[in-house]
Design a protein around this motif. Structure first.
Motif, PDB file in Angstrom:
ATOM      1  N   LEU A 559       0.823  -1.208   0.000  1.00  0.00           N
ATOM      2  CA  LEU A 559       0.000   0.000   0.000  1.00  0.00           C
ATOM      3  C   LEU A 559       0.860   1.263   0.000  1.00  0.00           C
ATOM      4  CD1 LEU A 559      -2.685  -1.020   2.653  1.00  0.00           C
ATOM      5  CD2 LEU A 559      -2.764  -1.325   0.182  1.00  0.00           C
ATOM      6  N   ALA A 560       2.058   1.180   0.525  1.00  0.00           N
ATOM      7  CA  ALA A 560       2.980   2.320   0.525  1.00  0.00           C
ATOM      8  C   ALA A 560       4.396   1.777   0.510  1.00  0.00           C
ATOM      9  CB  ALA A 560       2.762   3.198   1.760  1.00  0.00           C
ATOM     10  N   LEU A 561       5.281   2.492  -0.190  1.00  0.00           N
ATOM     11  CA  LEU A 561       6.669   2.025  -0.335  1.00  0.00           C
ATOM     12  C   LEU A 561       7.593   3.230  -0.348  1.00  0.00           C
ATOM     13  CD1 LEU A 561       7.992  -0.632  -2.822  1.00  0.00           C
ATOM     14  CD2 LEU A 561       8.990   1.657  -2.807  1.00  0.00           C
ATOM     15  N   THR A 562       8.634   3.181   0.500  1.00  0.00           N
ATOM     16  CA  THR A 562       9.632   4.250   0.547  1.00  0.00           C
ATOM     17  C   THR A 562      11.024   3.636   0.501  1.00  0.00           C
ATOM     18  OG1 THR A 562       8.192   5.628   1.918  1.00  0.00           O
ATOM     19  CG2 THR A 562      10.515   6.217   1.836  1.00  0.00           C
ATOM     20  N   PRO A 563      11.842   4.000  -0.503  1.00  0.00           N
ATOM     21  CA  PRO A 563      13.234   3.523  -0.504  1.00  0.00           C
ATOM     22  C   PRO A 563      13.993   4.096   0.684  1.00  0.00           C
ATOM     23  CG  PRO A 563      12.591   4.394  -2.660  1.00  0.00           C
ATOM     24  CD  PRO A 563      11.527   4.803  -1.688  1.00  0.00           C
ATOM     25  N   LEU A 564      14.899   3.305   1.232  1.00  0.00           N
ATOM     26  CA  LEU A 564      15.698   3.748   2.382  1.00  0.00           C
ATOM     27  C   LEU A 564      17.144   4.036   1.959  1.00  0.00           C
ATOM     28  CD1 LEU A 564      14.419   1.254   5.094  1.00  0.00           C
ATOM     29  CD2 LEU A 564      13.722   3.634   4.715  1.00  0.00           C
TER      30      LEU A 564
END
Length: 564
Positions: A559-564
């Motif tokens: 549902l949500a994705l953030t690269p680290l």
């Protein structure tokens, strides 16, 4: 990327220790107590709590005993279609001599019981008119029906306006003074309660005997479940009981032939049905008929007992839905172009080329993308009139917002109605600019920065030994999940092994992820814009079960994705 926000934890100790720990956490966070776990019909709120339910039962019982024809005035969405079919089938099963139905033409009559629809109803020869999923705002329509000699029973769930129609009886959980504990019944749910009260009245009157058997109304819970989920009403405990009981019947193959046919054309296994399937598979196909053509195709599909006829109608509905998706995609792309540089808080969009029956879906998609209240307009078939359909965000009650604008600028809005999160209205074409300014100003006034910040509530992290197929099965069985009882969402950090676009247009992304629980499979629907092909990512996801050729495997739905 929305801000991830942990749900308040609740108190898992109030739930049985025999439940899996993750399920106790999830249910506690939704305020569920141990005595609320059971979703049997014995725990359904009694009909007696609904105001005027006895008067409604009396009116219908008298009509049935006198052999008077009854006509149902329905609506052109999935709630209206299932509610209309339920009313027709239920009254026939209870012994009504003749039951007809009429529904408005979306494009020529608009929503609700209008004087024109009242004339159609009277032409059936009926003496009693019952509205389903509409009527609470139909002041002129009810007056016309009564002038034509019809006794009118309104069954509705929409919010009440400034003036009540002069019907003989009104049953609506949102009627002022009604103490019914569940204010979130869908239109089909209200009709189900009326049938329960009517059966009790006929039973007390000695109507049923060896020749006229008392019907089992639970046989119609498949219709109640579909309409309830499709109308996106809040799944409080009472609605969860209705939906769960309907799902159990459908999973066992006990459903209307039309619903079975719709599942067949959609390629869905009835034994694996979830509430999400009702909302995203069945609901859109029923709605598509009312959006593009004539909802009677959907109602007839639900009414027929002929499996071949049901399949033919289901194929028509499936074709309508494919056409609807194509129209929607074109309108959505056009809307995104029109939004360029628009900094409005309350967004109003219009195009001469847009389809009146699809603007609500486009408004919903834009609302999700922007996290702003959105109203999309199309030109109506009536000269110089626009039809608008809006979707809102938490913090702005859309129907109340329209009422406030109507009070500030009398005569600007021709007609309006709806709920907190969805509403519709009609405007003169030359009033659009003025309305847009009023709507944006009101949204700026009513919504603060916190309300405009897009947040995704999560249930925290799962331990590695909880990231399993057994956990997914336990969560699926704990449903139905939906509006007001959200499906569990979890967070985790994982490393991308592989990411590849999938789907006909490459809009989705399929991932393989390295995680302490092992190599995980995940799917990001419409996630092509945020595709990440390497490194660590912070995910918000739901656990789902991928079923294919008799096998089950764990799948993460991102549902949500953030690269680290």
């Amino acid at each position: 990327m929305p801000t991830l926000r942990r749900r308040p934890p609740g108190d898992p100790e109030r739930l049985p220790a025999s439940l899996p720990a993750v399920l106790r956490r999830v249910l506690a966070a939704r305020g569920v107590r141990a005595d609320e776990l059971a979703l049997d019909l014995a725990h359904l709120l009694p009909p007696s709590g609904l105001a005027n339910i006895d008067a409604a039962a009396t009116l219908l019982a008298e009509a049935i005993r006198a052999g008077e024809p009854v006509v149902i005035a329905g609506d052109y969405d999935a709630d209206g279609a299932t509610g209309t079919a339920l009313a027709v089938l239920g009254l026939r099963a209870l012994g009504a001599a003749a039951v007809h139905y009429v529904v408005p033409d979306r494009f020529r009559m608009g929503y609700g019981l209008s004087p024109a629809l009242a004339e159609q109803a009277a032409a059936t020869g009926a003496r009693v008119l019952v509205t389903v999923d509409n009527g609470i705002s139909s002041v002129s329509g009810v007056a016309s029906a009564r002038a034509l000699g019809l006794r009118v029973l309104i069954t509705d769930h929409h919010l009440v306006g400034a003036e009540l129609p002069a019907a003989e009886v009104i049953v609506n959980p949102n009627l002022p003074g009604c103490g019914f504990a569940s204010k979130s019944l869908a239109g089909v749910g209200v009709m189900f309660y009326v049938l329960l009260a009517l059966r009790a009245r006929l039973r007390a009157d000695g109507w049923f005997d060896a020749a006229r058997r008392e019907p089992n109304l639970s046989e119609f819970l498949d219709l109640v479940a579909v309409g309830t989920v499709a109308d996106v009403v809040r799944l409080d405990r009472n609605n969860r009981i209705l939906v769960e009981q309907g799902l159990r019947r459908m999973r066992a193959g006990r459903m209307r032939p039309g619903l079975a046919a719709l599942l067949q054309v959609a390629g869905r296994d009835p034994a694996r049905l979830t509430a999400q399937d009702l909302g995203f598979v069945l609901g859109p196909r029923l709605n598509a008929a009312g959006r593009l053509d004539d909802i009677r195709t959907g109602i007839e599909c639900l009414l027929t007992d002929d499996t071949e006829h049901a399949l033919a109608l289901a194929r028509q509905l499936d074709a309508f839905n494919r056409n609807r998706r194509e129209i929607e995609a074109q309108m959505h792309d056009d809307a995104l172009e029109r939004l360029a540089g628009d900094d409005a808080i309350g967004v109003c969009l219009y195009s001469d080329d847009w389809h009146e029956g699809v603007v609500g879906i486009v408004a919903g998609r834009l609302k999700e993308r922007l996290h702003r209240p959105v109203i999309a307009f199309a030109r109506a078939r009536q000269a110089d009139l626009l039809k608008g359909s809006g979707r809102s965000i938490p913090g702005l009650h859309l129907r109340d917002a329209l009422a406030a604008i109507d009070a500030r600028a009398p005569g600007l809005i021709e007609r309006f109605g709806g709920h907190a999160m969805a509403a519709g209205l009609s405007l003169r074409a030359d009033a659009l600019d003025a309305f847009s300014e009023h709507f944006d100003a009101l949204c700026r006034e009513w919504l603060d920065e916190a309300a405009l910040a897009q947040c995704l509530d999560t249930d925290g992290e799962l331990a590695a030994d909880e990231m399993t197929l057994d956990t997914a099965r336990a969560l699926e069985a704990a449903g139905p999940w939906g509006q007001g009882f959200p499906e569990p969402v979890f967070e985790t950090i994982a490393r991308v092994i592989e990411a590849r676009p999938v789907g006909g247009d490459g809009a989705h992304v399929k991932y393989r992820l390295a995680h302490p629980a092992g190599v995980l499979s995940a799917i990001d629907f419409n996630g092509a814009e945020r595709l990440c092909d390497r490194g660590e990512v912070h995910l918000a996801f739901t656990l789902s079960i991928n079923r294919w050729q008799g096998r089950e495997s764990l799948d993460l739905r991102i549902l949500a994705l953030t690269p680290l």
